[in-house]
Enzyme design. Structure first.
Site, PDB file in Angstrom:
ATOM      1  CD  GLU A   1      50.439  38.840  38.483  1.00  0.00           C
ATOM      2  OE1 GLU A   1      51.110  39.303  39.520  1.00  0.00           O
ATOM      3  OE2 GLU A   1      50.151  37.787  38.562  1.00  0.00           O
TER       4      GLU A   1
ATOM      5  CB  CYS B   1      49.180  31.493  31.700  1.00  0.00           C
ATOM      6  SG  CYS B   1      47.498  31.806  32.284  1.00  0.00           S
TER       7      CYS B   1
ATOM      8  CB  CYS C   1      36.740  38.640  34.452  1.00  0.00           C
ATOM      9  SG  CYS C   1      35.826  37.680  33.391  1.00  0.00           S
TER      10      CYS C   1
ATOM     11  CB  CYS D   1      33.229  32.168  37.632  1.00  0.00           C
ATOM     12  SG  CYS D   1      32.937  32.463  35.905  1.00  0.00           S
TER      13      CYS D   1
ATOM     14  CB  CYS E   1      37.215  32.995  39.346  1.00  0.00           C
ATOM     15  SG  CYS E   1      38.454  33.925  38.207  1.00  0.00           S
TER      16      CYS E   1
ATOM     17  CB  CYS F   1      46.247  30.749  34.643  1.00  0.00           C
ATOM     18  SG  CYS F   1      47.572  30.617  33.526  1.00  0.00           S
TER      19      CYS F   1
HETATM   20  N1  SAH Z   1      37.528  33.418  31.293  1.00  0.00           N
HETATM   21  C1  SAH Z   1      38.225  32.343  30.780  1.00  0.00           C
HETATM   22  C2  SAH Z   1      39.924  32.250  31.007  1.00  0.00           C
HETATM   23  C3  SAH Z   1      40.237  32.739  32.102  1.00  0.00           C
HETATM   24  S1  SAH Z   1      40.219  31.762  33.505  1.00  0.00           S
HETATM   25  C4  SAH Z   1      37.495  31.027  31.334  1.00  0.00           C
HETATM   26  O1  SAH Z   1      36.961  31.015  32.461  1.00  0.00           O
HETATM   27  O2  SAH Z   1      37.733  29.844  30.754  1.00  0.00           O
HETATM   28  C5  SAH Z   1      41.380  30.432  33.366  1.00  0.00           C
HETATM   29  C6  SAH Z   1      40.799  29.049  34.024  1.00  0.00           C
HETATM   30  O3  SAH Z   1      41.193  29.141  35.569  1.00  0.00           O
HETATM   31  C7  SAH Z   1      39.408  28.727  33.954  1.00  0.00           C
HETATM   32  O4  SAH Z   1      39.147  27.355  33.586  1.00  0.00           O
HETATM   33  C8  SAH Z   1      38.935  28.945  35.303  1.00  0.00           C
HETATM   34  O5  SAH Z   1      37.743  28.488  35.499  1.00  0.00           O
HETATM   35  C9  SAH Z   1      40.190  28.441  36.258  1.00  0.00           C
HETATM   36  N2  SAH Z   1      39.975  29.281  37.375  1.00  0.00           N
HETATM   37  C10 SAH Z   1      39.457  30.388  37.824  1.00  0.00           C
HETATM   38  N3  SAH Z   1      39.670  30.442  38.990  1.00  0.00           N
HETATM   39  C11 SAH Z   1      40.080  29.411  39.719  1.00  0.00           C
HETATM   40  C12 SAH Z   1      40.509  28.755  41.091  1.00  0.00           C
HETATM   41  N4  SAH Z   1      40.208  29.831  42.166  1.00  0.00           N
HETATM   42  N5  SAH Z   1      41.039  27.577  41.177  1.00  0.00           N
HETATM   43  C13 SAH Z   1      41.219  27.001  40.078  1.00  0.00           C
HETATM   44  N6  SAH Z   1      40.922  27.246  38.572  1.00  0.00           N
HETATM   45  C14 SAH Z   1      40.413  28.506  38.553  1.00  0.00           C
HETATM   46 FE1  SF4 Z   2      36.169  35.571  34.187  1.00  0.00          FE
HETATM   47 FE2  SF4 Z   2      37.222  34.089  36.156  1.00  0.00          FE
HETATM   48 FE3  SF4 Z   2      34.904  33.304  35.088  1.00  0.00          FE
HETATM   49 FE4  SF4 Z   2      37.160  33.088  33.727  1.00  0.00          FE
HETATM   50  S1  SF4 Z   2      36.701  31.953  35.716  1.00  0.00           S
HETATM   51  S2  SF4 Z   2      34.963  33.909  32.960  1.00  0.00           S
HETATM   52  S3  SF4 Z   2      38.229  35.013  34.234  1.00  0.00           S
HETATM   53  S4  SF4 Z   2      35.357  35.238  36.300  1.00  0.00           S
END
Ligand code: SAH
Ligand code: SF4
Length: 397
Positions: free
Chosen positions: A108, A126, A133, A137, A140, A365
């Site tokens: 997406e 975005c 991934c 995390c 996420c 995003c």
């Molecule tokens: N992997 C990279 C980029 C993609 S994630 C990274 O982690 O930076 C893009 C952003 O969205 C990151 O700052 C991530 O921490 C945030 N993010 C992911 N899941 C989220 C959630 N459920 N609520 C708010 N932000 C979130």
């Molecule tokens: Fe991967 Fe989501 Fe962690 Fe970004 S925030 S590194 S997309 S698992």
């Protein structure tokens, strides 16, 4: 509630095995390709302009190339963007595309425009860098999906190509102009774990022969792949955002597991190097910090964060957590987020709370994968949350 029409388009167009897809090739890669055809490398910039500045993918229309070269390209090359299988355009300007990439995975991309009267037509896209991934995390939804595969450079830059093309339907190539003003690599995936295609794509974003975006308006977001952070500033001049989310190793190990491999001391050293050792003299890095109720949002955490950042030139983005089904966290209250922000600001940092329309793009995003994994239910949820945030902002402005 704004109605969003859903458009279904055909299945992905296969790239013939005998052809080279020129989409996503950096200028030097394209130059090398033209050498293999017995052509001068400067042809690369001509073809880049056709593809990215005029939206032309048919070589026969590239009129400043010789007939001989056009014929060669028709035979050996192609320009194919990933296929859009769904698109949703809302009346308020938000646009979303679901791409089906080779192998059948869905990816997406979302575009959220800022309010014209405030920020002069800013449109932030975005972009995703991987399908899923591997870094898992805990807050996420992309991480919960697991890792499927890296996107190719064509699939990465293709997201921007399609977004721009969506504003130019029916427009003659001589009148074509690009609309997206900002790109954030904050969709699905960890961009620094798909390094080469991501850097090639970003080089096209900032190249004057392609999109010509300001280097301050192209942002790579990383959860902290430390060795690649050192490579990045040597290879390309873009803005960096670091997904920090915790001010001490114990908590960060839990929220952002890559911290066990590259703990905070190493991450902060790499962040400092990005600013201070960078030959392009960066003014700051952006620190992203998702606000999880009762987990990382206390006064003490804010004070630890102040101590951790020290004199690192940084802007801190506090991101209200976007919940997803079965997420083990809740969103911090507005009061808590404001108190946390005040502690940072009183210590001399600039912290912003992501709630304005343009800035909210990356919050949207963070939950992109939701629509991919379960389009019907979560897509409605995504639309609802985007609309609510926009309505709140409009009500406040
Ligand atoms: N992997 C990279 C980029 C993609 S994630 C990274 O982690 O930076 C893009 C952003 O969205 C990151 O700052 C991530 O921490 C945030 N993010 C992911 N899941 C989220 C959630 N459920 N609520 C708010 N932000 C979130
Ligand atoms: Fe991967 Fe989501 Fe962690 Fe970004 S925030 S590194 S997309 S698992």
């Amino acid at each position: 509630m704004t109605k969003i029409p859903l458009v279904h388009t055909p299945e992905p167009q296969a790239i013939p095995e005998s052809r080279t897809n020129l989409l996503g090739m950096s200028q030097s890669e394209l130059g090398d390709y033209f050498k293999t055809l017995g052509e001068k490398p400067f042809r690369a910039t001509q073809v880049m302009k056709w593809i990215y500045q005029h939206g032309v993918t048919d070589f026969t229309q590239m009129t400043n190339l010789s007939k001989g070269l056009r014929d060669k390209l028709v035979e050996h090359a192609c320009v194919i963007a990933p296929e859009v299988v769904h698109r949703e355009y809302s009346d308020d300007g938000t646009r979303k595309w679901v791409f089906k990439v080779a192998g059948g995975s869905l990816v997406e991309t979302v575009l959220i425009p800022a309010d014209d009267s405030k920020v002069n037509g800013r449109k932030t896209l975005c972009i995703s860098s991987q399908v899923g991934c591997a870094l898992d995390c805990s807050f996420c939804s992309t991480g919960k999906q697991g890792f499927e595969r890296d996107l190719t450079a064509a699939e990465i830059i293709g997201q921007l190509w399609v977004a721009n093309a969506s504003y130019m339907e029916g427009v003659d190539s001589s009148e074509w102009h690009n609309n997206v003003t900002n790109v954030v690599m904050m969709g699905m995936g960890e961009p620094l774990l798909n390094y080469k295609p991501v850097v090639a794509s970003m080089s096209l974003m900032i190249s004057d022969h392609a999109y010509g975006l300001s280097k301050r308006r192209v942002t790579l977001s990383t959860s902290g792949v430390v060795p690649k952070m050192y490579d990045l500033y040597k290879d390309i001049d873009v803005a960096l955002a670091i997904s920090l989310h915790a001010p001490n190793d114990e908590l960060r190990n839990e929220l952002v597991p890559i911290n066990k491999k590259y703990p905070l001391e190493q991450l902060m050293a790499a962040a400092r190097a990005y600013v201070f050792d960078n030959p392009r003299h960066k003014k700051h890095v952006t620190i992203e910090y998702v606000m999880l109720a009762g987990v990382n949002d206390s006064d003490e955490h804010a004070e630890q964060l102040v101590a951790l950042l020290g004199d690192l030139p940084s802007k801190i983005n506090l991101i209200p957590f976007n919940p997803f089904p079965h997420a083990p966290y809740g969103r911090s209250s507005n009061n808590r987020i404001h108190t946390f922000s005040n502690i940072l600001n009183n210590a001399g940092f600039v912290s912003t709370i992501r709630q304005t329309r343009g800035d909210d793009i990356d919050a949207a995003c963070g939950q992109l994968v939701g629509q991919v994994a379960d389009r019907t239910r979560r897509s409605a949820k995504w639309q609802q949350s985007v609309k609510e945030r926009l309505e709140t902002e409009q009500a406040n402005s």
